[in-house]
Design a protein around this motif. Sequence first.
Motif, PDB file in Angstrom:
ATOM      1  N   ALA A  76      35.695  24.225  40.756  1.00 22.79           N
ATOM      2  CA  ALA A  76      35.935  25.497  41.430  1.00 22.79           C
ATOM      3  C   ALA A  76      37.342  25.982  41.107  1.00 22.79           C
ATOM      4  O   ALA A  76      38.195  25.211  40.669  1.00 22.79           O
ATOM      5  N   VAL A  77      37.555  27.283  41.347  1.00 26.50           N
ATOM      6  CA  VAL A  77      38.892  27.850  41.216  1.00 26.50           C
ATOM      7  C   VAL A  77      39.301  28.429  42.558  1.00 26.50           C
ATOM      8  O   VAL A  77      38.466  28.810  43.370  1.00 26.50           O
ATOM      9  N   LEU A  78      40.603  28.462  42.795  1.00 23.52           N
ATOM     10  CA  LEU A  78      41.166  29.104  43.967  1.00 23.52           C
ATOM     11  C   LEU A  78      41.855  30.361  43.466  1.00 23.52           C
ATOM     12  O   LEU A  78      42.663  30.311  42.540  1.00 23.52           O
ATOM     13  N   ILE A  79      41.503  31.509  44.066  1.00 24.91           N
ATOM     14  CA  ILE A  79      41.972  32.803  43.587  1.00 24.91           C
ATOM     15  C   ILE A  79      42.717  33.516  44.708  1.00 24.91           C
ATOM     16  O   ILE A  79      42.220  33.601  45.835  1.00 24.91           O
ATOM     17  N   ASP A  80      43.900  34.056  44.399  1.00 21.37           N
ATOM     18  CA  ASP A  80      44.623  34.882  45.359  1.00 21.37           C
ATOM     19  C   ASP A  80      44.112  36.307  45.200  1.00 21.37           C
ATOM     20  O   ASP A  80      44.332  36.952  44.180  1.00 21.37           O
ATOM     21  N   VAL A  81      43.393  36.797  46.222  1.00 17.82           N
ATOM     22  CA  VAL A  81      42.772  38.125  46.174  1.00 17.82           C
ATOM     23  C   VAL A  81      43.412  39.101  47.160  1.00 17.82           C
ATOM     24  O   VAL A  81      42.923  40.212  47.332  1.00 17.82           O
ATOM     25  N   GLY A  82      44.522  38.707  47.798  1.00 16.06           N
ATOM     26  CA  GLY A  82      45.134  39.531  48.836  1.00 16.06           C
ATOM     27  C   GLY A  82      45.475  40.937  48.383  1.00 16.06           C
ATOM     28  O   GLY A  82      45.168  41.910  49.068  1.00 16.06           O
ATOM     29  N   ALA A  83      46.110  41.084  47.233  1.00 12.77           N
ATOM     30  CA  ALA A  83      46.496  42.414  46.758  1.00 12.77           C
ATOM     31  C   ALA A  83      45.266  43.274  46.482  1.00 12.77           C
ATOM     32  O   ALA A  83      45.266  44.477  46.742  1.00 12.77           O
ATOM     33  N   TYR A  84      44.214  42.677  45.990  1.00 12.40           N
ATOM     34  CA  TYR A  84      42.989  43.406  45.661  1.00 12.40           C
ATOM     35  C   TYR A  84      42.306  43.969  46.893  1.00 12.40           C
ATOM     36  O   TYR A  84      41.838  45.099  46.895  1.00 12.40           O
ATOM     37  N   ILE A  85      42.266  43.184  47.960  1.00  9.10           N
ATOM     38  CA  ILE A  85      41.565  43.650  49.165  1.00  9.10           C
ATOM     39  C   ILE A  85      42.503  44.360  50.139  1.00  9.10           C
ATOM     40  O   ILE A  85      42.107  44.734  51.226  1.00  9.10           O
ATOM     41  N   GLY A  86      43.759  44.555  49.723  1.00 12.40           N
ATOM     42  CA  GLY A  86      44.685  45.357  50.514  1.00 12.40           C
ATOM     43  C   GLY A  86      45.355  44.649  51.659  1.00 12.40           C
ATOM     44  O   GLY A  86      45.755  45.273  52.629  1.00 12.40           O
ATOM     45  N   GLY A  87      45.502  43.379  51.559  1.00 15.75           N
ATOM     46  CA  GLY A  87      46.151  42.641  52.642  1.00 15.75           C
ATOM     47  C   GLY A  87      47.201  41.698  52.101  1.00 15.75           C
ATOM     48  O   GLY A  87      47.581  41.760  50.942  1.00 15.75           O
ATOM     49  N   GLU A  88      47.644  40.816  52.978  1.00 10.91           N
ATOM     50  CA  GLU A  88      48.592  39.801  52.530  1.00 10.91           C
ATOM     51  C   GLU A  88      47.835  38.750  51.724  1.00 10.91           C
ATOM     52  O   GLU A  88      46.620  38.810  51.602  1.00 10.91           O
ATOM     53  N   SER A  89      48.559  37.817  51.202  1.00  8.39           N
ATOM     54  CA  SER A  89      47.961  36.795  50.341  1.00  8.39           C
ATOM     55  C   SER A  89      46.744  36.143  51.005  1.00  8.39           C
ATOM     56  O   SER A  89      46.788  35.780  52.183  1.00  8.39           O
ATOM     57  N   LYS A  90      45.670  36.067  50.273  1.00  4.43           N
ATOM     58  CA  LYS A  90      44.457  35.399  50.748  1.00  4.43           C
ATOM     59  C   LYS A  90      43.890  34.611  49.576  1.00  4.43           C
ATOM     60  O   LYS A  90      43.542  35.178  48.544  1.00  4.43           O
ATOM     61  N   ILE A  91      43.828  33.290  49.738  1.00  3.88           N
ATOM     62  CA  ILE A  91      43.293  32.419  48.706  1.00  3.88           C
ATOM     63  C   ILE A  91      41.834  32.126  49.037  1.00  3.88           C
ATOM     64  O   ILE A  91      41.526  31.696  50.161  1.00  3.88           O
ATOM     65  N   VAL A  92      40.938  32.376  48.093  1.00  2.22           N
ATOM     66  CA  VAL A  92      39.519  32.088  48.295  1.00  2.22           C
ATOM     67  C   VAL A  92      39.039  31.070  47.271  1.00  2.22           C
ATOM     68  O   VAL A  92      39.610  30.931  46.189  1.00  2.22           O
ATOM     69  N   HIS A  93      37.986  30.371  47.644  1.00  5.01           N
ATOM     70  CA  HIS A  93      37.373  29.316  46.833  1.00  5.01           C
ATOM     71  C   HIS A  93      36.171  29.902  46.108  1.00  5.01           C
ATOM     72  O   HIS A  93      35.306  30.511  46.726  1.00  5.01           O
ATOM     73  N   LEU A  94      36.126  29.741  44.779  1.00  2.87           N
ATOM     74  CA  LEU A  94      35.002  30.241  44.002  1.00  2.87           C
ATOM     75  C   LEU A  94      34.447  29.099  43.143  1.00  2.87           C
ATOM     76  O   LEU A  94      35.146  28.579  42.276  1.00  2.87           O
ATOM     77  N   PRO A  95      33.205  28.662  43.421  1.00  4.94           N
ATOM     78  CA  PRO A  95      32.627  27.562  42.635  1.00  4.94           C
ATOM     79  C   PRO A  95      32.423  27.969  41.182  1.00  4.94           C
ATOM     80  O   PRO A  95      32.287  29.160  40.867  1.00  4.94           O
ATOM     81  N   ILE A  96      32.407  26.987  40.310  1.00  4.12           N
ATOM     82  CA  ILE A  96      32.347  27.248  38.870  1.00  4.12           C
ATOM     83  C   ILE A  96      31.099  28.022  38.458  1.00  4.12           C
ATOM     84  O   ILE A  96      31.131  28.773  37.497  1.00  4.12           O
ATOM     85  N   ASP A  97      30.011  27.918  39.215  1.00  3.57           N
ATOM     86  CA  ASP A  97      28.802  28.643  38.842  1.00  3.57           C
ATOM     87  C   ASP A  97      28.838  30.109  39.282  1.00  3.57           C
ATOM     88  O   ASP A  97      27.906  30.862  39.025  1.00  3.57           O
ATOM     89  N   ALA A  98      29.943  30.553  39.911  1.00  3.75           N
ATOM     90  CA  ALA A  98      30.069  31.938  40.355  1.00  3.75           C
ATOM     91  C   ALA A  98      30.929  32.775  39.411  1.00  3.75           C
ATOM     92  O   ALA A  98      31.264  33.907  39.709  1.00  3.75           O
TER      93      ALA A  98
END
Length: 129
Positions: A76-98
């Motif tokens: 899996a990868v951990l992705i910082d998506v905070g800037a994309y969704i308009g908020g502060e830093s948010k790290i999300v978990h994305l499995p390799i098959d996604a």
Amino acid sequence: MPAPEATAAPPEDAGAGPSGTTTLDGQAVDPAAPRTDAGMAAPSAQELTGATVLDASGETIGTVTDLEVDGDAVTAVLIDVGAYIGGESKIVHLPIDAFHVARAGDGSATHIEASVTRAELEAMDPHQD
């Protein structure tokens, strides 16, 4: 005079196609165009770390900040998506098959394409260590 020996034609999923394109599974592929890693070796940790991640519509959603591994395999990868969704830093978990790695014609990784939408990212719980 003996008949010439028959030679096997190259498989349809390899070689040059019309106009100098390469064929893959019978489909013409522009060698200069980005391509996904389907049928290629699993992406390496080096390719994934720090990679730009695009969503299903091609918009940049973040950057890979860390990896989860099992032995030598990235799971899996951990992705910082905070800037994309308009908020502060948010790290999300994305499995390799996604997601899959888009590659240039020379096979080098260009970015990661995730099969998620903005709404799905907003709904995800932040990753907890």
